[in-house]
Design a protein around this motif. Structure first.
Motif, PDB file in Angstrom:
ATOM      1  N   VAL A 259       0.857  -1.194   0.000  1.00 20.34           N
ATOM      2  CA  VAL A 259       0.000   0.000   0.000  1.00 20.34           C
ATOM      3  C   VAL A 259       0.888   1.238   0.000  1.00 20.34           C
ATOM      4  N   SER A 260       0.861   1.988  -1.086  1.00 17.38           N
ATOM      5  CA  SER A 260       1.661   3.206  -1.198  1.00 17.38           C
ATOM      6  C   SER A 260       0.974   4.352  -0.453  1.00 17.38           C
ATOM      7  N   ILE A 261       1.771   5.128   0.279  1.00 22.42           N
ATOM      8  CA  ILE A 261       1.270   6.322   0.962  1.00 22.42           C
ATOM      9  C   ILE A 261       2.214   7.456   0.600  1.00 22.42           C
ATOM     10  N   SER A 262       1.663   8.525   0.062  1.00 20.98           N
ATOM     11  CA  SER A 262       2.511   9.645  -0.351  1.00 20.98           C
ATOM     12  C   SER A 262       3.156  10.322   0.854  1.00 20.98           C
ATOM     13  N   LYS A 263       4.264  10.960   0.612  1.00 21.73           N
ATOM     14  CA  LYS A 263       4.978  11.683   1.665  1.00 21.73           C
ATOM     15  C   LYS A 263       4.085  12.753   2.289  1.00 21.73           C
ATOM     16  N   SER A 264       3.340  13.474   1.449  1.00 24.42           N
ATOM     17  CA  SER A 264       2.475  14.533   1.985  1.00 24.42           C
ATOM     18  C   SER A 264       1.355  13.957   2.847  1.00 24.42           C
ATOM     19  N   ASP A 265       0.810  12.791   2.487  1.00 26.27           N
ATOM     20  CA  ASP A 265      -0.216  12.162   3.325  1.00 26.27           C
ATOM     21  C   ASP A 265       0.382  11.682   4.640  1.00 26.27           C
TER      22      ASP A 265
ATOM     23  N   MET B 293      -9.064   5.959   2.812  1.00 34.41           N
ATOM     24  CA  MET B 293      -9.494   4.785   2.052  1.00 34.41           C
ATOM     25  C   MET B 293      -8.274   4.121   1.418  1.00 34.41           C
ATOM     26  N   ILE B 294      -8.375   2.814   1.229  1.00 34.94           N
ATOM     27  CA  ILE B 294      -7.345   2.067   0.526  1.00 34.94           C
ATOM     28  C   ILE B 294      -7.919   1.715  -0.843  1.00 34.94           C
ATOM     29  N   ALA B 295      -7.246   2.179  -1.892  1.00 37.48           N
ATOM     30  CA  ALA B 295      -7.680   1.925  -3.264  1.00 37.48           C
ATOM     31  C   ALA B 295      -6.822   0.818  -3.856  1.00 37.48           C
ATOM     32  N   ARG B 296      -7.383   0.131  -4.852  1.00 37.24           N
ATOM     33  CA  ARG B 296      -6.596  -0.868  -5.570  1.00 37.24           C
ATOM     34  C   ARG B 296      -6.907  -0.805  -7.055  1.00 37.24           C
ATOM     35  N   ASN B 297      -5.949  -1.205  -7.824  1.00 37.47           N
ATOM     36  CA  ASN B 297      -6.084  -1.284  -9.264  1.00 37.47           C
ATOM     37  C   ASN B 297      -6.934  -2.520  -9.578  1.00 37.47           C
ATOM     38  N   PRO B 298      -8.088  -2.368 -10.242  1.00 33.63           N
ATOM     39  CA  PRO B 298      -8.934  -3.534 -10.527  1.00 33.63           C
ATOM     40  C   PRO B 298      -8.237  -4.602 -11.376  1.00 33.63           C
ATOM     41  N   ALA B 299      -7.255  -4.196 -12.176  1.00 33.48           N
ATOM     42  CA  ALA B 299      -6.540  -5.136 -13.039  1.00 33.48           C
ATOM     43  C   ALA B 299      -5.336  -5.778 -12.341  1.00 33.48           C
ATOM     44  N   ASN B 300      -4.921  -5.218 -11.203  1.00 35.40           N
ATOM     45  CA  ASN B 300      -3.767  -5.741 -10.458  1.00 35.40           C
ATOM     46  C   ASN B 300      -3.980  -5.444  -8.984  1.00 35.40           C
ATOM     47  N   HIS B 301      -4.530  -6.378  -8.256  1.00 40.35           N
ATOM     48  CA  HIS B 301      -4.885  -6.151  -6.849  1.00 40.35           C
ATOM     49  C   HIS B 301      -3.677  -5.950  -5.951  1.00 40.35           C
TER      50      HIS B 301
ATOM     51  N   ASP C 278      -9.986  13.575   3.129  1.00 36.83           N
ATOM     52  CA  ASP C 278     -10.487  14.825   2.536  1.00 36.83           C
ATOM     53  C   ASP C 278     -10.598  14.722   1.023  1.00 36.83           C
ATOM     54  N   TYR C 279      -9.595  14.126   0.382  1.00 41.09           N
ATOM     55  CA  TYR C 279      -9.621  13.963  -1.074  1.00 41.09           C
ATOM     56  C   TYR C 279     -10.747  13.012  -1.468  1.00 41.09           C
ATOM     57  N   PHE C 280     -10.896  11.929  -0.716  1.00 42.70           N
ATOM     58  CA  PHE C 280     -11.962  10.974  -0.993  1.00 42.70           C
ATOM     59  C   PHE C 280     -13.330  11.654  -0.909  1.00 42.70           C
ATOM     60  N   ALA C 281     -13.564  12.397   0.159  1.00 44.60           N
ATOM     61  CA  ALA C 281     -14.861  13.053   0.359  1.00 44.60           C
ATOM     62  C   ALA C 281     -15.177  14.053  -0.752  1.00 44.60           C
ATOM     63  N   ALA C 282     -14.159  14.727  -1.267  1.00 44.05           N
ATOM     64  CA  ALA C 282     -14.367  15.749  -2.300  1.00 44.05           C
ATOM     65  C   ALA C 282     -14.514  15.164  -3.701  1.00 44.05           C
ATOM     66  N   ASN C 283     -14.064  13.917  -3.907  1.00 46.11           N
ATOM     67  CA  ASN C 283     -13.986  13.414  -5.275  1.00 46.11           C
ATOM     68  C   ASN C 283     -14.689  12.088  -5.563  1.00 46.11           C
ATOM     69  N   PHE C 284     -15.216  11.430  -4.554  1.00 55.37           N
ATOM     70  CA  PHE C 284     -15.828  10.115  -4.783  1.00 55.37           C
ATOM     71  C   PHE C 284     -17.183  10.029  -4.110  1.00 55.37           C
ATOM     72  N   GLU C 285     -18.054   9.212  -4.686  1.00 52.94           N
ATOM     73  CA  GLU C 285     -19.324   8.892  -4.065  1.00 52.94           C
ATOM     74  C   GLU C 285     -19.627   7.428  -4.378  1.00 52.94           C
ATOM     75  N   PRO C 286     -20.345   6.739  -3.492  1.00 47.43           N
ATOM     76  CA  PRO C 286     -20.618   5.324  -3.740  1.00 47.43           C
ATOM     77  C   PRO C 286     -21.541   5.126  -4.940  1.00 47.43           C
ATOM     78  N   ILE C 287     -21.373   4.004  -5.592  1.00 46.95           N
ATOM     79  CA  ILE C 287     -22.275   3.614  -6.669  1.00 46.95           C
ATOM     80  C   ILE C 287     -23.394   2.810  -6.040  1.00 46.95           C
ATOM     81  N   THR C 288     -24.603   3.191  -6.310  1.00 46.25           N
ATOM     82  CA  THR C 288     -25.747   2.434  -5.794  1.00 46.25           C
ATOM     83  C   THR C 288     -26.343   1.647  -6.952  1.00 46.25           C
ATOM     84  N   LYS C 289     -26.677   0.430  -6.656  1.00 44.49           N
ATOM     85  CA  LYS C 289     -27.208  -0.450  -7.720  1.00 44.49           C
ATOM     86  C   LYS C 289     -28.688  -0.417  -7.783  1.00 44.49           C
TER      87      LYS C 289
END
Length: 71
Positions: free
Chosen positions: A26-32, A43-51, A60-71
């Motif tokens: 799990v990569s964490i940026s220096k600024s984070d 949140m921990i993100a992963r590449n769907p093609a390479n877990h 803060d970035y997650f809250a400003a840029n993502f929302e859950p997908i509802t089915k």
């Protein structure tokens, strides 16, 4: 020159659990890290093609840029 792009794929993420020991993959940026991450709300993100390819997304970035997908 920077240009703006919209994401076209679905992101796979899960919440960071406070006290969790994160794998070295799990990569964490220096600024984070300097801002106190990993922490509750991140949140921990992963590449769907390479877990094995995972990274931390700050709360803060997650809250400003993502929302859950509802089915």
């Amino acid at each position: 020159m920077f240009q703006q792009y919209r994401r076209t794929q679905i992101a796979e993420m899960r919440p960071y659990k406070p006290g969790e020991i994160l794998s070295e993959r799990v990569s964490i940026s220096k600024s984070d890290l300097e801002a106190g991450s990993p922490k509750e709300g991140d949140m921990i993100a992963r590449n769907p093609a390479n877990h094995e390819d995972q990274w931390l997304v700050a709360a803060d970035y997650f809250a400003a840029n993502f929302e859950p997908i509802t089915k």
